[in-house]
Enzyme design. Structure first.
Site, PDB file in Angstrom:
ATOM      1  CG  HIS A  72      -0.464   0.076   2.524  1.00 12.59           C
ATOM      2  ND1 HIS A  72      -0.238   1.272   3.162  1.00 12.59           N
ATOM      3  CD2 HIS A  72      -0.133  -0.881   3.411  1.00 12.59           C
ATOM      4  CE1 HIS A  72       0.211   1.042   4.385  1.00 12.59           C
ATOM      5  NE2 HIS A  72       0.292  -0.259   4.566  1.00 12.59           N
ATOM      6  CG  ASP A 191       2.711   0.446   7.959  1.00 17.45           C
ATOM      7  OD1 ASP A 191       2.347  -0.046   6.876  1.00 17.45           O
ATOM      8  OD2 ASP A 191       1.959   0.540   8.955  1.00 17.45           O
ATOM      9  CD  GLU A 225      -3.033  -1.647   5.286  1.00 16.43           C
ATOM     10  OE1 GLU A 225      -3.115  -2.607   6.076  1.00 16.43           O
ATOM     11  OE2 GLU A 225      -2.556  -0.529   5.634  1.00 16.43           O
ATOM     12  CD  GLU A 226      -1.642   2.648   7.408  1.00  8.52           C
ATOM     13  OE1 GLU A 226      -2.332   2.199   8.342  1.00  8.52           O
ATOM     14  OE2 GLU A 226      -0.417   2.469   7.327  1.00  8.52           O
ATOM     15  CG  ASP A 246       1.636  -3.717   5.736  1.00  9.36           C
ATOM     16  OD1 ASP A 246       2.330  -2.890   6.373  1.00  9.36           O
ATOM     17  OD2 ASP A 246       0.492  -3.459   5.320  1.00  9.36           O
ATOM     18  CG  HIS A 326       0.535   2.687  12.747  1.00 11.00           C
ATOM     19  ND1 HIS A 326      -0.842   2.586  12.726  1.00 11.00           N
ATOM     20  CD2 HIS A 326       0.953   2.107  11.592  1.00 11.00           C
ATOM     21  CE1 HIS A 326      -1.227   1.961  11.630  1.00 11.00           C
ATOM     22  NE2 HIS A 326      -0.148   1.656  10.930  1.00 11.00           N
TER      23      HIS A 326
END
Length: 380
Positions: A72, A191, A225-226, A246, A326
């Site tokens: 992503h 990410d 995706e998030e 990922d 994150h």
């Protein structure tokens, strides 16, 4: 099958370029265009969905069944929720990330025209110990307790309105990348831009050596995706295998490989396909790719959204190592390179089972528990 080298300079430069291209979910056009330029340079054909997800195509000797690899392009971000009387901005997260990871982040505010307009900092409401004493440590760390301080002469709501700032304006957070000589790469939004760079590096190895793949391989670069949609809308109907790329979390109680690839056996949505995951671990073992296996409790990927959209496909998840996911993240060059090498090998492998070309079939051609006895996935 050939165990090809991965171009580490290309891997690093591509990742840095992607990191420096803002792409919070909902504002991904810029990074989509950059990935398309890379595909053009590699001579890989591609097409885009209405919203900008990319489906690239590496043709193989067999057109059905075919496989897909997904990563992503979208990242976490934030959005203006309201204009405050003190001249600050109320903000809301785009994607799921903790408020404490956003505290102190430098950001750029984008208007409706999609160009950067203002700079600022995300701060807790009580940001100064000289004013609030110990309350700076005891206040709750939630997004409702954050505000955006713009680097402009604004002191009230009217000043903000005069600048043309409105509810819904997008905020992109600075990645602040630092690539160290010892191989550690530190940045926000590794990410999943490290995953995207690994996919492109794997493709470059295949293209540079002019390999003919045994089956069609689609490269899916998703843009939501998030926020959960991911690969739900981009698959060909005859895709039988999907490998999502990922991050794998480095933390106590996890088994992610810090310097290798990690094959996930299960995430929060359940186990991945028995045969596909074990085929990937078999490739690692056969070709000496450092790797581990892990399970993730609070995690989902493009594979989950593809299944939830109703696709009857085998899925797997291949991960690069990531510390502080994150947040202000860290990986290692060797881990991302190991993922690229595994993907390069996977592209060269044949379909798991010939029967996968058909969505429905009789019991007689269904896979045995030990796999298809007539075919060794590693025998090419």
């Amino acid at each position: 099958m050939r165990n090809l080298p991965i171009d580490l300079d290309y891997l690093q430069s591509t990742l840095l370029e992607l990191l420096n291209t803002p792409s919070p979910t909902g504002m991904t056009d810029g990074v989509v265009q950059r990935v398309c330029h890379h595909l053009d340079a590699l001579g890989v054909e591609y097409e885009l969905t209405r919203r900008g997800a990319i489906r690239a195509n590496l043709p193989g000797q067999v057109h059905t069944p075919d496989r897909a690899i997904a990563a992503h392009l979208d990242t976490l971000g934030a959005m203006v929720k309201g204009l405050k009387a003190n001249g600050r901005l109320e903000v809301a997260p785009v994607g799921t990330w903790p408020a404490r990871s956003a505290e102190g982040a430098r950001v750029t505010l984008y208007g409706d025209e999609g160009t950067p307009r203002f700079r600022g900092t995300l701060l807790p409401l009580k940001a100064s110990g000289h004013v609030f004493g110990r309350e700076v440590d005891t206040q709750e760390s939630v997004w409702q307790k954050l505000e955006l301080r713009l680097d402009e002469a604004v002191h009230n709501q009217q000043d903000l309105e005069a600048l043309g700032i409105r509810c819904g304006d997008m905020l992109a957070v600075d990645p602040a990348p630092e690539f160290m000589d010892n191989g550690y790469w530190v940045s926000r939004f590794l990410d999943d831009k490290a995953g995207v760079a690994a996919v492109l590096a794997a493709v470059k190895a295949v293209v540079d050596h002019r390999l003919t793949l045994p089956m069609d391989c689609h490269l899916l670069f998703t843009i939501s995706e998030e926020t959960g949609a991911g690969a739900s809308h981009i698959l060909h109907g005859d895709v039988a295998e999907l490998v999502a790329v990922d991050n794998g979390t480095l933390a106590p109680g996890q088994n992610t490989s810090e310097f290798g690839a990690t094959i996930a056996m299960q995430d929060s949505t359940g186990p991945f396909d028995w045969y596909l995951t074990r085929s990937l671990t078999g490739l690692c073992e056969h070709y000496g790719v450092e790797h581990s296996r892990d399970l993730f409790r609070y995690y989902r990927s493009d594979a989950a959204s593809a299944l939830e959209a109703g696709n009857d496909i085998r899925t797997a998840l291949v991960c690069f190592a990531l510390d502080a996911s994150h947040g202000y993240e860290r990986t290692h060059r060797d881990s991302v390179a190991a993922v690229a090498k595994l993907l390069m090998l996977y592209m060269q492998s044949g379909p798991l089972f010939k029967r996968d070309r058909h969505a429905i079939g009789p019991l007689e051609d269904f896979a045995e528990p030990s796999g298809d006895p007539s075919r060794d996935p590693l025998e090419e």
